[in-house]
Design an enzyme around this catalytic site. Structure first.
Site, mmCIF file in Angstrom:
data_model
loop_
_atom_site.group_PDB
_atom_site.id
_atom_site.type_symbol
_atom_site.label_atom_id
_atom_site.label_comp_id
_atom_site.label_asym_id
_atom_site.label_seq_id
_atom_site.Cartn_x
_atom_site.Cartn_y
_atom_site.Cartn_z
ATOM 1 N N TYR A 1 12.868 -0.879 -4.410
ATOM 2 C CA TYR A 1 11.496 -0.535 -4.032
ATOM 3 C C TYR A 1 10.529 -0.839 -5.173
ATOM 4 C CZ TYR A 1 7.441 2.069 -2.436
ATOM 5 O OH TYR A 1 6.164 2.416 -2.056
ATOM 6 N N SER B 1 2.180 -0.151 -5.108
ATOM 7 C CA SER B 1 2.517 1.254 -5.353
ATOM 8 C C SER B 1 2.461 1.507 -6.855
ATOM 9 C CB SER B 1 3.926 1.554 -4.828
ATOM 10 O OG SER B 1 4.383 2.805 -5.293
#
Length: 253
Positions: free
Chosen positions: A155, A142
């Site tokens: 995350y 990501s």
């Protein structure tokens, strides 16, 4: 790198979002795709959609957080299909893990899927690929991997792990015939992002993101970032001094 022909692929996290879209995208291009995930009914619906389009998607019930079972199942699939050509570690979860209200259960759930689960998925078949001198492993990281985002420490860290893991694999596997790709998506419409209650600049449609992923994989790109409008500043943030980054992050929060 020499052109590679793909016959078989495994995509984890294929019940929705990017994983579902990529599994269907690959199947429509003639690959036999094993679509893995926990929600069997959604995998069966995906298989039916693929069949209607004359493509082959085979549902595989798989929870990547159960690492021993994951290793065993992927190795069995590799043997049954005559060798997986492409393995995409896409399964991932998100969620708020704000340091002021940190809950270990949430942190652990993210690590179990995004770190341990992804590493197990890729590790399961790499030795066989190296022995065959062909294959392709893909990790879906990501743009959040480049800096620690406010309220999303677990995350961001999990995606940073995967990015660094893929980079080391790429270096180690040079010359073996095994390709390595790390994908850094920005915000894409999915079950994951629809839960977000903060601004998502340059939010992409799933189909457009899947098309970029699929074409980048087949081209054998080592790294793939999108959308460029968010990827460029995200990468530049890596070299921004901490005081400036911290101030900007606090304003965004």
């Amino acid at each position: 790198m020499a052109e590679m022909s793909y016959r078989t692929a495994l995509v984890t996290g294929a019940t929705s979002g990017l994983g579902r879209g990529l599994a269907l995208w690959l199947a429509r291009r003639g690959l036999r795709v094993f679509a893995a995930g926990r929600r069997v009914s959604q995998l069966q619906a995906l298989a039916a959609e693929a069949q209607a389009a004359g493509a082959t998607v085979e549902p595989v019930e798989l929870d990547v957080t159960a690492t021993d079972a994951t290793l065993e199942r992927i190795r069995a699939l590799d043997g049954e299909c005559g060798g997986l050509d492409l393995v995409v570690a896409n399964a991932g979860v998100g969620g708020v893990t704000h340091a002021k209200r940190l809950q270990w259960e949430r942190v652990k759930a993210i690590i179990d899927t995004n770190v341990t689960g992804a590493a197990a998925t890729l590790s399961a078949v790499l030795p066989q690929m190296v022995e065959r001198r062909r294959g392709h492993v893909v990790g879906v990281s990501s743009l959040a991997a480049f800096r620690g985002l406010a309220g999303h420490g677990a995350y961001s860290a999990s995606k940073a792990f995967l990015a660094t893991f893929m980079e080391s694999l790429r270096v180690d596997l040079s010359g073996t015939g095994v390709r390595v790709t790390c994908i850094y998506p920005g915000f894409v419409k999915s079950e994951l992002t629809e839960k977000n209650n903060f601004p998502m600049p340059f939010l992409m449609e799933t189909e457009a993101a899947v098309d970029r992923m699929g074409n980048g994989i087949l081209r054998g790109e080592g790294e793939l970032y999108f959308p460029w409008q968010l990827a460029l500043p995200s990468r530049l943030l890596k070299v921004v001094p901490n005081p400036l980054f911290d101030a900007a992050a606090r304003r965004f929060r």
